[in-house]
Design a protein around this motif. Sequence first.
Motif, mmCIF file in Angstrom:
data_model
loop_
_atom_site.group_PDB
_atom_site.id
_atom_site.type_symbol
_atom_site.label_atom_id
_atom_site.label_comp_id
_atom_site.label_asym_id
_atom_site.label_seq_id
_atom_site.Cartn_x
_atom_site.Cartn_y
_atom_site.Cartn_z
ATOM 1 N N THR A 36 0.836 -1.188 0.000
ATOM 2 C CA THR A 36 0.000 0.000 0.000
ATOM 3 C C THR A 36 0.882 1.253 0.000
ATOM 4 O OG1 THR A 36 -1.961 1.002 1.037
ATOM 5 C CG2 THR A 36 -0.212 0.178 2.522
ATOM 6 N N TYR A 37 0.256 2.402 -0.217
ATOM 7 C CA TYR A 37 1.003 3.640 -0.433
ATOM 8 C C TYR A 37 0.378 4.765 0.388
ATOM 9 C CZ TYR A 37 2.509 0.905 -4.453
ATOM 10 O OH TYR A 37 2.991 -0.100 -5.248
ATOM 11 N N ASP A 38 1.201 5.634 0.932
ATOM 12 C CA ASP A 38 0.754 6.751 1.760
ATOM 13 C C ASP A 38 -0.014 7.751 0.905
ATOM 14 O OD1 ASP A 38 0.405 8.835 3.504
ATOM 15 O OD2 ASP A 38 2.521 9.081 4.002
ATOM 16 N N GLN A 39 -1.276 7.983 1.266
ATOM 17 C CA GLN A 39 -2.128 8.903 0.520
ATOM 18 C C GLN A 39 -2.344 10.232 1.257
ATOM 19 O OE1 GLN A 39 -3.523 7.918 -2.642
ATOM 20 N NE2 GLN A 39 -1.951 6.356 -2.283
ATOM 21 N N SER A 40 -1.655 10.416 2.386
ATOM 22 C CA SER A 40 -1.964 11.577 3.232
ATOM 23 C C SER A 40 -1.542 12.891 2.611
ATOM 24 C CB SER A 40 -1.302 11.411 4.608
ATOM 25 O OG SER A 40 0.113 11.320 4.473
ATOM 26 N N GLN A 42 -1.022 14.625 -0.916
ATOM 27 C CA GLN A 42 -1.201 14.515 -2.355
ATOM 28 C C GLN A 42 -0.271 15.480 -3.081
ATOM 29 O OE1 GLN A 42 -2.960 12.293 -3.684
ATOM 30 N NE2 GLN A 42 -4.279 11.577 -2.020
ATOM 31 N N PRO A 43 0.266 15.086 -4.213
ATOM 32 C CA PRO A 43 1.088 15.997 -5.008
ATOM 33 C C PRO A 43 0.245 17.118 -5.588
ATOM 34 C CG PRO A 43 0.677 13.970 -6.220
ATOM 35 C CD PRO A 43 0.143 13.747 -4.835
ATOM 36 N N ALA A 44 0.885 18.209 -5.956
ATOM 37 C CA ALA A 44 0.167 19.391 -6.439
ATOM 38 C C ALA A 44 -0.620 19.112 -7.709
ATOM 39 C CB ALA A 44 1.162 20.532 -6.676
ATOM 40 N N ASP A 45 -0.157 18.149 -8.529
ATOM 41 C CA ASP A 45 -0.819 17.911 -9.813
ATOM 42 C C ASP A 45 -1.896 16.838 -9.741
ATOM 43 O OD1 ASP A 45 0.863 15.831 -9.345
ATOM 44 O OD2 ASP A 45 1.772 15.792 -11.346
ATOM 45 N N GLY A 46 -2.349 16.471 -8.541
ATOM 46 C CA GLY A 46 -3.452 15.526 -8.445
ATOM 47 C C GLY A 46 -3.117 14.321 -7.592
ATOM 48 N N ALA A 47 -3.911 13.239 -7.753
ATOM 49 C CA ALA A 47 -3.776 12.038 -6.924
ATOM 50 C C ALA A 47 -2.461 11.314 -7.189
ATOM 51 C CB ALA A 47 -4.951 11.101 -7.202
ATOM 52 N N ARG A 48 -1.988 10.602 -6.198
ATOM 53 C CA ARG A 48 -0.797 9.777 -6.367
ATOM 54 C C ARG A 48 -1.102 8.637 -7.344
ATOM 55 N NH1 ARG A 48 3.210 10.976 -2.962
ATOM 56 N NH2 ARG A 48 2.738 12.289 -1.161
ATOM 57 N N PRO A 49 -0.100 8.202 -8.106
ATOM 58 C CA PRO A 49 -0.365 7.191 -9.133
ATOM 59 C C PRO A 49 -0.633 5.795 -8.583
ATOM 60 C CG PRO A 49 1.974 7.715 -9.048
ATOM 61 C CD PRO A 49 1.281 8.693 -8.147
ATOM 62 N N PHE A 50 -0.294 5.526 -7.306
ATOM 63 C CA PHE A 50 -0.464 4.185 -6.747
ATOM 64 C C PHE A 50 -1.163 4.279 -5.397
ATOM 65 C CE2 PHE A 50 3.514 4.267 -9.208
ATOM 66 C CZ PHE A 50 3.187 3.342 -10.203
ATOM 67 N N TYR A 52 -2.757 0.808 -4.028
ATOM 68 C CA TYR A 52 -2.743 -0.564 -3.525
ATOM 69 C C TYR A 52 -2.157 -1.445 -4.608
ATOM 70 C CZ TYR A 52 -4.407 -4.780 -1.138
ATOM 71 O OH TYR A 52 -4.470 -5.978 -0.491
ATOM 72 N N SER A 53 -1.274 -2.360 -4.247
ATOM 73 C CA SER A 53 -0.474 -3.041 -5.267
ATOM 74 C C SER A 53 -1.205 -4.114 -6.048
ATOM 75 C CB SER A 53 0.802 -3.625 -4.644
ATOM 76 O OG SER A 53 1.778 -2.602 -4.546
ATOM 77 N N ARG A 54 -2.418 -4.516 -5.641
ATOM 78 C CA ARG A 54 -3.207 -5.354 -6.544
ATOM 79 C C ARG A 54 -3.654 -4.550 -7.758
ATOM 80 N NH1 ARG A 54 -7.951 -5.806 -4.193
ATOM 81 N NH2 ARG A 54 -8.952 -4.499 -5.761
ATOM 82 N N THR A 55 -3.990 -3.293 -7.500
ATOM 83 C CA THR A 55 -4.464 -2.429 -8.576
ATOM 84 C C THR A 55 -3.316 -1.972 -9.470
ATOM 85 O OG1 THR A 55 -6.248 -1.640 -7.159
ATOM 86 C CG2 THR A 55 -5.704 -0.287 -9.073
ATOM 87 N N SER A 56 -2.199 -1.605 -8.869
ATOM 88 C CA SER A 56 -1.055 -1.152 -9.668
ATOM 89 C C SER A 56 0.191 -1.117 -8.799
ATOM 90 C CB SER A 56 -1.327 0.241 -10.248
ATOM 91 O OG SER A 56 -0.389 0.572 -11.230
ATOM 92 N N ASN A 57 1.334 -1.256 -9.458
ATOM 93 C CA ASN A 57 2.615 -1.284 -8.762
ATOM 94 C C ASN A 57 3.668 -0.765 -9.731
ATOM 95 O OD1 ASN A 57 5.266 -3.087 -8.587
ATOM 96 N ND2 ASN A 57 4.501 -2.826 -6.497
ATOM 97 N N PRO A 58 4.665 -0.011 -9.274
ATOM 98 C CA PRO A 58 5.658 0.547 -10.201
ATOM 99 C C PRO A 58 6.357 -0.500 -11.069
ATOM 100 C CG PRO A 58 5.856 1.600 -8.064
ATOM 101 C CD PRO A 58 4.878 0.496 -7.891
#
Length: 381
Positions: A36-40, A42-50, A52-58
């Motif tokens: 999982t990934y820290d969502q607390s 957010q980058p200035a240009d929108g949501a983080r790309p990841f 949960y790793s079932r959905t996507s992973n680098p």
Amino acid sequence: MQAKEPQSLATTVAQWDGHRDHDYGSVVNPIYLTTTYDQSRQPADGARPFDYSRTSNPNRVDLEDILGRLEGGMACLYSSGMAAVHAAFQAVCTNASHVVLPHDAYSGTLRLVLEELARFGVTHSLIDMSDVALVEREVTNATTLIWVEHPTNPGLRSVDVRSIAGIKKGAVLAVDNTIATPVYQRPLELGADLVVHSTSKYLSGHSDVIGGCVVTSSSELNARLHVIQNSFGSVPSPVDCFLTGRGLKTLHLRMSAHTRSAAAVTAFLESVEGISDVNWPGFSGMVSFRCPSADALADALTLFRSATSLGGVESLVKVPWSMSGNMMGAAFKAYPADTVRLSCGIEDPDDLVRDLDRAFNLIGLTKRHRTAARPTPEAHS
């Protein structure tokens, strides 16, 4: 940023680095083992790309990117080759679908269609796909999917993908490109809609990882494939993706070596009394033939290890009927009991020929007086 110059497959895979490590400058792509990934924040240009790793992973995103580039489309990765095959069928089939596929297709694909999809109302035609006129007769308005293997596995028969693309009558054309690989064939350029790989085989190339992928140039199909990937959760791990990407960097070198080995083995097989129906498509490392003592031959070989699978650096021998075909019961007739399939590795071709020669002598088969000319590997299909 200056546009990149077009690159060959060899340069593309050797230079591929995925998510470049800006923190430490690692030349090798890092492995992202997090679930999982820290969502607390957010980058200035929108949501983080990841998230949960079932959905996507680098690591998965990186591998999907390079495999899509190699095949000229967009890739979606799965946890096995059969998971990828199932996803391709699920993406286009309904319970009223009719599919056309080779009578000598891979046993896992036949089992999926004949035993599992049939339970949900999917009908099928098993035919000789090398006969384009026969394919055209079997494709009807109810046909949703045409499934092609070029070459077929294990028979290694050639199929004219471009001609079948011309008579698909609105059906989706899927090509299993596991044996040819994008080194020798790019089915999307021949008119296919889907390209399927068992990445366990030549793409990873070292018999140490299980995986599969589906590639398409259709944004609609790609979106559907990723919904299936996430919904069913049959995704490769970050380590699986790392290992596949590591193997991919030497794909062009390995395929050249596999082809040289198969050319030498084919020439030898055609010189042995009692051996018939020798098939090699002129590229890649797969050779099939018929031998009156198939199981005894497999037992007598030493460099060719008796095992299922293909595409690794080591040579393998398989008797399809005794190792796969008997699982299929009466419905499965494509593999004669005396068929032998070789996966020629990257060993010295002369050593592989000597291993075969010794094994044939042990089971009582000898060379003819005249030795067949060694075939010349074909150019890319």
